[in-house]
Design a protein around this motif. Structure first.
Motif, short mmCIF file in Angstrom:
data_model
loop_
_atom_site.label_atom_id
_atom_site.label_comp_id
_atom_site.label_asym_id
_atom_site.label_seq_id
_atom_site.Cartn_x
_atom_site.Cartn_y
_atom_site.Cartn_z
N LYS A 1 63.62 48.76 25.10
CA LYS A 1 62.63 49.28 26.02
C LYS A 1 63.05 48.87 27.42
O LYS A 1 62.95 49.88 28.46
N ILE B 1 64.31 51.38 30.73
CA ILE B 1 63.80 51.38 31.94
C ILE B 1 65.11 51.23 32.84
O ILE B 1 65.24 51.96 34.02
N ILE C 1 59.85 48.42 40.82
CA ILE C 1 58.61 48.85 39.94
C ILE C 1 59.59 48.76 38.49
O ILE C 1 58.89 48.34 37.41
N GLY C 2 60.92 49.08 38.61
CA GLY C 2 61.67 48.94 37.14
C GLY C 2 61.81 47.25 36.90
O GLY C 2 61.44 47.08 35.60
N PHE D 1 59.22 45.11 37.50
CA PHE D 1 57.73 44.58 37.41
C PHE D 1 57.54 45.05 35.70
O PHE D 1 57.17 44.45 34.93
N SER D 2 58.13 46.20 35.67
CA SER D 2 58.10 47.10 34.05
C SER D 2 58.72 46.39 33.33
O SER D 2 58.19 46.04 32.06
N ALA D 3 59.68 46.03 33.33
CA ALA D 3 60.58 45.09 32.39
C ALA D 3 60.05 43.78 32.16
O ALA D 3 59.97 43.43 31.00
N ALA E 1 56.83 43.19 32.56
CA ALA E 1 55.43 43.30 31.92
C ALA E 1 55.83 43.54 30.45
O ALA E 1 55.09 43.27 29.57
N ILE E 2 56.90 44.27 30.12
CA ILE E 2 57.21 44.55 28.48
C ILE E 2 57.63 42.98 28.03
O ILE E 2 57.34 42.65 26.66
N PHE F 1 51.09 46.45 32.76
CA PHE F 1 51.97 46.53 34.08
C PHE F 1 50.91 46.34 35.19
O PHE F 1 51.35 45.52 36.09
#
Length: 415
Positions: free
Chosen positions: A109, A113, A156-157, A159-161, A163-164, A170
């Motif tokens: 995942k 991203i 954003i990428g 932060f998303s990583a 969060a995963i 997120f």
């Protein structure tokens, strides 16, 4: 689905393989098979998309689709379906290894991203390269805006990583960053300053790519070749490159020569210092001599009539030259230079032209030529100045004037 997951495992058990070995072999077979399938699908999709984009690029007049291919956008898009397929196959591959399934799924995942960021980067780079081919955007700091969008995309990428990886939503993860916002601002200080500066530079049209700028603080004197979010690159006349922080364009003083280049002329502002002791009133004999100088013969004739008329009407005693109105060799020399400049073929006639007397100095009286050459090229500009002042220095003696020179010790010894 359960039958699919256990198909290979059941076959291995039926063949007499132990349970533990059957589970391991089942996982390896599914893993190898999935990787092969994913690579085949990825290859097919890449070939198909490449042909589609290449066909579109050949049929259209716009160069944008060609630039998309050059920046590998079709290839990056082609990776999406194989990555999504592999993520869907992970529960099947590692159905007996929960400890491995979750980390691998998380890693895939995160890779997804990163893949999206690659696609965004390819698209933004394509937009940047295309805009640079348009005349209206050639001198605009496109790199700065693209870098801003990429920074937002990477933030954003990332932060998303995280969060995963942490298993946090997120929005919830972003809100927890408030405590470290000051650190983030400190880390991205130059980027933020550069972003603000690049906007102001663009809005106020302070600098364009191709402008000749002089930035004494940073030792820059040459053409702007690149403007991005954090730096401005200037190629100096000696072909060295000077890098200047973008925010320095609004915080420090610099000189942009664009106005001079747009005017079609380049300013000449140089003076010679005349020894004050050589300046004197003109006698009748001096006037007769200067009448032979063609550029000012008419001027002297007109002035002689005007001055004589004035002195006679006021009954001026001319037994002393100081009485009444008089010509001076310095004034006549100034008029000569003014006429010479106006008749010079390399001087731009529709711009300011004058020869002026500056304030006296301990060395003498500066006589300054202020005009504009009609050739802006450096080497030609210097040649024009040299040609003018060669003539100026050679003509001084014809007016019984001397140029100030600092005497050397050897001069005194010779005396």
């Amino acid at each position: 689905m359960e039958n699919i997951k256990s198909f290979v495992y059941d076959k291995l058990i039926a063949s007499g393989v132990s349970t533990q070995n059957a589970q391991l072999l089942n996982m390896l077979i599914w893993l190898i098979g999935s990787i092969i399938i994913v690579f085949i699908i990825d290859y097919i999709i890449r070939r198909v998309l490449r042909r589609i984009f290449s066909g579109i690029a050949k049929r259209t007049k716009s160069s944008f689709d060609d630039i998309l291919v050059q920046n590998k956008l079709p290839r990056n898009i082609a990776h999406i379906i194989p990555v999504v397929l592999f993520i869907e196959l992970i529960p099947i591959i590692f159905k007996d290894y929960d400890a491995i399934e979750n980390p691998v799924e998380t890693a895939m995942k995160v890779f997804g991203i990163v893949l999206i960021l690659w696609i965004v980067r390819s698209l933004l780079n394509s937009i940047k390269d295309y805009l640079k081919t348009l005349p209206n955007f050639k001198d605009k700091p496109i790199d700065s805006y693209i870098q801003v969008f990429m920074i937002f995309a990477w933030v954003i990428g990332i932060f998303s990583a995280f969060a995963i990886i942490t298993g946090t939503g997120f929005i919830k993860f972003v809100t927890t960053l408030g405590a470290v916002s000051a650190i983030i601002i400190l880390v991205f200080r130059d980027t933020i300053l550069g972003f603000v500066a690049s906007i102001q530079v663009s809005i106020n049209d302070m600098v364009r790519i191709g402008d000749w700028v002089t930035f004494e603080k940073y030792g820059a004197d040459g053409d702007v070749i690149e403007i991005n979010l954090s730096t401005v690159k200037v190629q100096n006349w000696d072909k060295t490159i000077t890098t200047i922080p973008t925010y320095a364009l609004i915080s420090d003083s610099f000189k942009n020569w664009r106005g001079m280049q747009a005017s079609g002329g380049r300013r000449i502002k140089r003076s010679v210092i005349i020894k004050a002791s050589t300046i004197h009133f003109l006698s009748s004999e001096d006037i007769r001599k200067f009448k032979k100088i063609e550029l000012i013969s008419n001027y002297i004739l007109d002035k002689e009539v005007e001055i004589n008329t004035h002195n006679q009407s006021h009954s001026i005693d001319k037994s002393l030259l100081i009485n009444g109105r008089n010509l001076t060799n310095f004034g006549v020399f100034r008029k000569y230079l003014e006429t010479y400049i106006k008749n010079h073929s390399e001087i731009k006639k529709d711009m300011t032209m004058m020869v002026r007397q500056l304030a006296p100095t301990p060395q003498g009286i500066p006589m300054e030529i202020y005009a504009f050459s009609n050739d802006q090229r450096w080497e030609n500009y210097e040649f024009i100045i040299g040609d003018i002042f060669d003539h100026v220095l050679a003509s001084v003696s014809y007016f019984d004037l001397e140029v100030y020179e600092l005497s050397a010790i050897s001069d005194f010894n010779q005396q």
